[in-house]
Design a protein around this motif. Structure first.
Motif, PDB file in Angstrom:
ATOM      1  N   LEU B  86       0.805  -1.215   0.000  1.00  0.00           N
ATOM      2  CA  LEU B  86       0.000   0.000   0.000  1.00  0.00           C
ATOM      3  C   LEU B  86       0.839   1.268   0.000  1.00  0.00           C
ATOM      4  N   LEU B 143       1.092   7.271  16.039  1.00  0.00           N
ATOM      5  CA  LEU B 143       0.221   6.733  14.993  1.00  0.00           C
ATOM      6  C   LEU B 143       0.911   5.583  14.275  1.00  0.00           C
ATOM      7  N   LYS B 144       0.101   4.655  13.777  1.00  0.00           N
ATOM      8  CA  LYS B 144       0.662   3.486  13.098  1.00  0.00           C
ATOM      9  C   LYS B 144       0.788   3.745  11.603  1.00  0.00           C
ATOM     10  N   ASP B 146      -0.751   2.539   8.994  1.00  0.00           N
ATOM     11  CA  ASP B 146      -1.955   2.714   8.176  1.00  0.00           C
ATOM     12  C   ASP B 146      -2.426   4.159   8.202  1.00  0.00           C
ATOM     13  N   ALA B 147      -2.430   4.754   9.399  1.00  0.00           N
ATOM     14  CA  ALA B 147      -2.871   6.140   9.505  1.00  0.00           C
ATOM     15  C   ALA B 147      -1.903   7.054   8.763  1.00  0.00           C
ATOM     16  N   GLY B 150      -2.700   6.858   5.134  1.00  0.00           N
ATOM     17  CA  GLY B 150      -3.963   7.527   4.831  1.00  0.00           C
ATOM     18  C   GLY B 150      -3.813   9.043   4.853  1.00  0.00           C
ATOM     19  N   ILE B 151      -3.094   9.544   5.850  1.00  0.00           N
ATOM     20  CA  ILE B 151      -2.934  10.992   5.973  1.00  0.00           C
ATOM     21  C   ILE B 151      -2.182  11.539   4.764  1.00  0.00           C
ATOM     22  N   SER B 154      -4.271  11.316   1.417  1.00  0.00           N
ATOM     23  CA  SER B 154      -5.407  12.209   1.201  1.00  0.00           C
ATOM     24  C   SER B 154      -4.999  13.664   1.222  1.00  0.00           C
TER      25      SER B 154
ATOM     26  N   LEU C  33     -11.684   3.815  12.659  1.00  0.00           N
ATOM     27  CA  LEU C  33     -10.767   3.306  11.628  1.00  0.00           C
ATOM     28  C   LEU C  33      -9.328   3.464  12.092  1.00  0.00           C
ATOM     29  N   VAL C  34      -9.029   4.650  12.655  1.00  0.00           N
ATOM     30  CA  VAL C  34      -7.652   4.899  13.097  1.00  0.00           C
ATOM     31  C   VAL C  34      -7.297   3.970  14.257  1.00  0.00           C
ATOM     32  N   LYS C  37      -6.642   0.464  13.344  1.00  0.00           N
ATOM     33  CA  LYS C  37      -5.556   0.356  12.359  1.00  0.00           C
ATOM     34  C   LYS C  37      -6.099  -0.094  11.005  1.00  0.00           C
ATOM     35  N   MET C  38      -7.250   0.461  10.647  1.00  0.00           N
ATOM     36  CA  MET C  38      -7.871   0.077   9.381  1.00  0.00           C
ATOM     37  C   MET C  38      -8.048   1.283   8.472  1.00  0.00           C
ATOM     38  N   SER C  39      -7.218   2.288   8.656  1.00  0.00           N
ATOM     39  CA  SER C  39      -7.376   3.500   7.847  1.00  0.00           C
ATOM     40  C   SER C  39      -7.394   3.169   6.368  1.00  0.00           C
ATOM     41  N   MET C  40      -6.545   2.241   5.951  1.00  0.00           N
ATOM     42  CA  MET C  40      -6.446   1.968   4.526  1.00  0.00           C
ATOM     43  C   MET C  40      -7.671   1.214   4.009  1.00  0.00           C
ATOM     44  N   ILE C 221      -9.733  10.196   8.099  1.00  0.00           N
ATOM     45  CA  ILE C 221      -8.535   9.809   8.847  1.00  0.00           C
ATOM     46  C   ILE C 221      -7.834  10.974   9.528  1.00  0.00           C
TER      47      ILE C 221
END
Lengths: 271, 503, 442
Positions: B86, B143-144, B146-147, B150-151, B154, C33-34, C37-40, C221
């Protein structure tokens, strides 16, 4: 007041540093600012099988990783054959914990063992027949040559462990660091590993092995390090592996020490 | 050539053959209205033109997208194995503001802002900035990953859209040219673009070929790589850099939203065909090339199909095919193997049932031909949670393998081979039970179930080990069962069904 | 010229309202979601609703809401399902599975939209980044008021999301924190998961006309991520994320009008600027959050280092005094013992003098009465620790000093008392030096 200490059982004759496989001075390592091992110091004489023993969370893996510089140390100094690890890296073979990799990865056992030679082969150069032959020899030594072309997830746990061992063996190192090689393996593998360890010792090599099963310690190792956040004691198994020392290692956790460590962390965060 | 590559080549070409065959019959077309934009089946000549690459333009486009697919397949394999699939997504979105700013600056300096190298340079800078931001957020805050992805994805994309809004107002800038980066517009590719893609793609492939073993080690066992003194951070950066380069050269062809699919789908599909990383890379390269080739060709034939989307859909079709039919990791073959195992388990249960029935009545030693060695089906039925139909099916299969013979409808007898096999199975079962009782502290009353679950997957070496471990107990040849064998009881049935419920 | 002179309360007001409604309803769900850990997955779903939307357009030939929602919800749930299947049956890494599913669905949707373009007025660009500027023009009549359709739809979605979060807060909390435990205690976390995914899809559909289906990811997010930097409590986090979302929407629209004017252009995309505004709010939160911010953490580390240095200095002064009351050390002398840098040492010395712990006579320092009190407690901690370590941790005497050195800075009175209880009553440390009493003894 009991002020009598267990002085380090250092070898009787002082060795020149370049012959001491591992020497660790005042090593402290912290994860997220929480100390995992404190002021650890010891030296290992050459040609010994050394067991590192201690309860869960005592920092055994951390110690091995810190020796190799895989995790940053907060303070202290580590020397391998009298030099920093980076200088003598080629003389060290590492057997990580089995869980540390994704076994679904598309390689076979022979490929994994060949990885031990990548550094020697050098950048940008391909793996040659002679390298594969050497890898095959290592697989034979650990007794799983028949499975050389199996994808690694199709190996049993013991076979996976032996693959890792073969990968370290193929480097022909002088010092081996092994992270729980006996964890969850079948009896045949355990026997094979012990056999290899004995062969190593005969060849004058040193192995530093994290071990869980206290019963087999006197049988497998001639030198032990008792670890619980700090070195409780280290020395020849016959002298050091005593019930009293084990009690100290496994018994009573240092509650106040932990509490203080915890406060330290909290205070640092909330300051 | 390895067989899977052949299977694969055939599999990926056959839809085309079908389409080709279909068009020959369907060449008579009614006149279409000009405004009708639905898919028209083109004339045979159109097909010929595209497939024989007669068109200069088509040649360029197909050449460019094929090379792109190859490069993406190769780099994507490493990204996938590094579990960074991703990252490419976030990264490609993050290129948009760079493209817009490069255009604005170039135009401001009086250059032609729409030249590809200028725009791609901007894309590379902002893509790398995106990667740096992701790493910063992941490593410096709570934050991990995935975040962080996403940040970056977007916010950068938002900034890009806002900048495009401005570009649109510029005198020189018909933003249409830039917007094609969002969806991709293969048709606008010119020879120099194709050369750029080709050179960049080939260099990426060359670099990853040279670093093949280092990258493999990085993806497989990072800790070991560090301990051997490989510059892991540098290697990681190299890999991410390669992903950035492939992403930006793909922007024009498939667009930034779909670029990730070329990096992810071919390698993921290739994984179903092989267990070797070298083969996986090769298959991924072939799949990527085919997606690019077929997708862009289709979009050249049907002008109404957007090229980027078509390339992705071709790749998806290949992925689905691979996921279902792939050998050795596809769903079908795994189902088949599971089925095999179930059969084996059922056969073993049947044989063990027969054996234990005879054993309980002391008829084991009797001559196999005698009447008393027959076992009625109804008794077997009580021993396991089988339906009658299923049991009959199992019996029938065992008959074919000549392990049992049936006398009448409901009388069974072990053959000589069957008895041998049954003895072996029962022995192994009891070895395992003993092991569980002695070493794993399992209660004798429960041990049957546990042994049941494992014994069918035991490897010969484990059996040998069990034997040696339990040597004292197993001197007698065939072991006695450590628990009483329940043959008549209804409980057996109840127990098995309750176990089934609980699992 | 700021651009705001063209401000139209009717148009711009509704645009901001629509933006706020969209941002807040997304942010409410985004918190989970955050945290999960499913933001994506949120990102994947917003991409993947495209074919659902396109199918709805093709079937109903219009932008009517019901088929659109239905199509998108189905597409959204399918994304979550397909991802799960490909991961489970195909044994593909989750990220890759997600990548395969959403790009494929997105590509499919793109093809469908291009085909449908003749029948329905649907611009792919509008789907991607919305057309919030046009929303006030499409109104419906409710109770005599002309209200933009989008605002009505988004209000309903906001209400649904709000009710969902309020009523299932406990379940969401538990299943985000520990799905296994949630299932064993009777909350089915799979149902919660799919309910959340359904609402994410619905929200994404409702938002696509305002901010488009990619920028809604920013609304999902970014505000919750910023809120997560600012607080440790779930309730507070949700409230803060809603406030930040509101702020982002409002400033986003205003800056879309004003910022381009500074460079001589007309206004730009509000949706884009909303994402940028949210990104800036996040950057501020990530850098300057009071507890977890990057800058704050760095500063805190520095302060701690200085504090330890200060305590080391006065403890050293106490020990010097103990041995030789006449000696009044200067900065160089102290630095040699402490191995400290010169600038921090002189700064710390000045600080200590100013706070009345030391007195400075021409560069020679001496403990004041308060300083001596403080130092006594430090030294007491230190020596108690040494004692404890020798007694309980079996440590050799030459090692303990260093270790106690670290611990003493973190020992409060309570812990000191516990230490005192835990060690044999003594007034000497293992090196044979006296342990000072807790209180001053005169």
């Amino acid at each position: 007041m009991n002020n009598k200490q267990n002085p380090a059982h250092t070898p009787q004759v002082e060795l020149p540093p370049e012959e001491t496989p591992v020497s660790v001075y005042d090593l402290t390592v912290a994860y997220h600012r929480k100390p995992v091992i404190w002021d650890v110091s010891f030296e290992i004489p050459p040609g010994k099988l050394v067991g590192i023993v201690g309860p869960n969370g005592a920092g055994k893996s951390t110690l091995i990783k810190a020796i190799m510089g895989l995790i940053p140390k907060a303070s202290g100094r580590v020397q391998i054959f009298g030099k920093p690890y980076q200088k003598n890296r080629h003389r060290v073979g590492y057997v990580p914990q089995r869980e540390s990799v994704d076994w679904d990865f598309p390689v076979d056992a022979l490929d994994v063992v060949t990885m031990g030679l990548y550094k020697e082969i050098g950048w940008c150069l391909p793996v040659r027949k002679k390298h594969r032959a050497r890898a095959m020899e290592a697989l034979e030594r650990v007794g799983i040559a028949d499975y050389a072309h199996r994808q690694i997830s199709q190996l049993s746990g013991g076979q996976q462990q032996r693959t890792f061992l073969a990968r370290a063996l193929v480097q022909n190192a002088d010092l081996y660091l092994m992270d729980e090689p006996f964890a969850a393996v079948d009896a045949a593998t355990e026997k094979a590993i012990v056999q290899i360890l004995q062969e190593m010792k005969q060849a004058g090599k040193t192995a530093l092995v994290i071990h869980h099963d206290l019963q087999t310690v006197p049988e497998y190792f001639d030198y032990v390090i008792l670890l619980n956040m700090r070195v409780i004691d280290h020395g020849l198994t016959a002298e050091v592996f005593t019930p009293e020392n084990l009690q100290k290692t496994y018994g009573g956790r240092l509650t106040l020490l932990e509490e203080a460590t915890e406060t330290m962390r909290r205070r640092e965060q909330s300051l | 050539m390895k067989p899977f590559v052949l299977v694969f080549l055939f599999a990926s070409f056959w839809p085309e053959c079908l389409i080709l065959a279909a068009t020959e019959t369907g060449t008579i077309q009614t006149q279409q209205s000009i405004t009708d934009r639905s898919i028209a089946i083109p004339e045979w000549n159109d097909w010929k033109r595209v497939f024989l690459l007669k068109d200069y333009n088509t040649r360029i486009v197909v050449f460019g997208t094929t090379l792109l697919g190859m490069a993406a397949g190769m780099i994507g394999s490493f990204a996938l194995l590094r579990k960074r699939a991703l990252m490419g997504d976030a990264l490609s979105h993050a290129t948009l503001p760079g493209i817009a700013i490069a255009f604005i600056i170039a135009t401001g300096l009086g250059l032609d802002g729409k030249t590809l190298p200028v725009l791609l340079a901007g894309a590379a800078v902002s893509g790398l900035l995106g990667v740096a931001t992701i790493l910063l957020i992941r490593n410096m805050t709570r934050l991990k990953e995935d975040a962080a992805l996403g940040i970056v994805l977007s916010v950068f994309f938002g900034a890009g859209i806002a900048l495009l809004g401005i570009v649109q107002q510029m005198k020189t800038g018909h933003a249409a040219g830039l917007e094609s980066f969002i969806y991709g517009k293969t048709a606008s590719m010119v020879a120099s673009d194709a050369w750029l893609i080709g050179c960049a793609g080939l260099s990426c492939m060359l670099i990853s070929l040279l670093l093949y073993k280092e990258l493999t080690l990085l993806c497989f066992d990072e800790g070991f790589a560090v301990s051997r003194g490989f510059p892991v951070i540098l290697l990681d950066m190299t890999l991410m850099g390669l992903v950035v380069v492939v992403t930006i050269i793909g922007l024009q062809a498939v667009g930034l939203i779909l670029m990730i699919s070329l990096l992810v789908i071919p390698p993921a599909a290739a994984r179903f065909w092989t267990e070797k990383i070298v083969n996986m890379t090769v298959v991924a390269i072939i799949l990527g090339a085919l997606s690019g080739m077929i997708g862009s060709a289709m979009s050249a034939i049907f002008p109404n199909l957007p090229s980027g989307a078509m390339i992705v859909l071709v790749a998806t079709a290949m992925f689905l095919f691979s996921m279902v039919f792939g050998i050795p990791r596809g769903i079908l073959i795994r189902k088949l193997r599971r089925h095999e195992l179930n059969r084996k388990v059922n056969r073993q249960h049947l044989l063990r049932g027969l054996y234990e029935f005879l054993e309980a009545r002391g008829r084991l030693k009797e001559k196999q031909s005698s009447e008393s060695t027959f076992v009625p089906l109804s008794k077997l039925l009580q021993m396991r949670s089988w339906s009658l139909a299923k049991l009959k099916k199992i019996v029938k299969r065992a008959q074919q393998e000549q392990l049992v013979v049936a006398l009448q409808e409901d009388q069974l007898r072990l053959t000589k081979a069957g008895l041998l096999e049954a003895t072996r199975i029962v022995h192994e079962h009891r070895l395992w039970e003993l092991y569980l009782i002695t070493y794993a502290d399992v209660a004798p009353s429960k041990v049957d179930q546990d042994a049941d679950a494992i014994e069918h997957v035991l490897e010969p070496e484990v059996i040998a080990e069990l034997e040696s471990l339990l040597v004292q107990q197993s001197t007698e040849g065939i072991l006695q069962s450590p628990h009483t064998i329940e043959i008549h009881q209804e409980e057996t049935k109840a127990r098995h069904s309750s176990r089934r419920r609980s699992t | 010229m700021s651009g705001l002179e063209q401000w139209n309360w009717y148009l711009d007001g509704w645009i901001i309202v629509a933006g706020i409604l969209c941002a807040v309803s997304s942010a409410l769900l985004g918190n989970f979601l955050v945290l999960r850990k499913m933001s994506m997955l949120g990102d994947a779903i917003t991409h993947a609703i495209l074919p659902g939307l396109a199918a709805a357009f093709m079937i109903s030939d219009s932008r009517s809401s019901l088929p659109m929602f239905l199509g998108a919800v189905i597409a959204g749930i399918l994304t979550a399902l397909f991802t799960e299947w490909i991961r489970g049956f195909g044994k593909v890494d989750e990220g890759a599975a997600m990548g395969v599913v959403f790009t494929s669905l997105f590509a499919l949707g793109l093809v469908m939209i291009v085909q449908a373009a003749d029948h329905v007025d649907l611009d792919p660009g509008c789907v991607l980044y919305g057309a919030i500027e046009l929303t006030p023009l499409d109104t419906i009549l409710i109770a005599g008021w002309e209200i933009p359709r989008v605002v009505v739809v988004l209000s309903i979605v906001l209400l649904i999301n709000l009710l969902f979060v309020i009523f299932f807060l406990k379940e969401l909390k538990l299943s985000s924190f520990d799905p296994a435990l949630a299932t064993t205690t009777g909350f089915n976390s799979t149902i919660i998961h799919y309910a959340l995914m359904t609402l994410v899809a619905i929200t994404a559909v409702a938002s696509f006309e305002t901010v488009g289906n990619i920028l809604v990811v920013a609304m999902f997010i970014v505000p919750p991520a910023a809120a997560y930097m600012l607080t440790d409590r779930l309730g507070t986090m949700i409230v803060i994320s809603a406030i930040l979302a509101t702020l982002a929407a409002a400033t986003g629209h205003i800056s879309a009008i004003t910022v381009p004017r500074w460079f001589g252009y007309q206004s730009t995309s509000t949706a884009g600027m909303m994402a940028v505004a949210a990104g800036l709010l996040f950057a501020v939160a990530a850098l300057f959050a009071p507890r977890h911010g990057i800058v704050v953490v760095l500063i805190r580390r520095q302060i701690l280092a200085w504090k330890i240095l200060a305590e080391d200095i006065i403890a050293l002064m106490y020990r010097i005094e103990e041995r030789n009351p006449q000696l009044k050390p200067d900065a160089t002398y102290l630095r040699e013992i402490l191995f400290s840098q010169s600038v921090p040492t002189s700064l710390t010395l000045r600080y200590l003098t100013k706070h009345g712990q030391l007195s400075d006579s021409n560069g020679n320092y001496e403990l004041t009465e308060t300083g001596r009190d403080h130092a006594r407690q430090l030294v007491r901690s230190h020596r108690l620790w040494e004692h404890y370590l020798v007694e309980h941790a079996g440590m050799s005497a030459e090692n303990i000093h260093k270790q106690a050195e670290k611990l003493e800075h973190f020992t409060d009175r309570q812990l000191r008392e516990k230490l005192n209880e835990d060690t044999i009553a003594t007034d000497q440390d293992p090196h044979g030096r006296p342990i000072p009493p807790e209180e001053k003894t005169n």
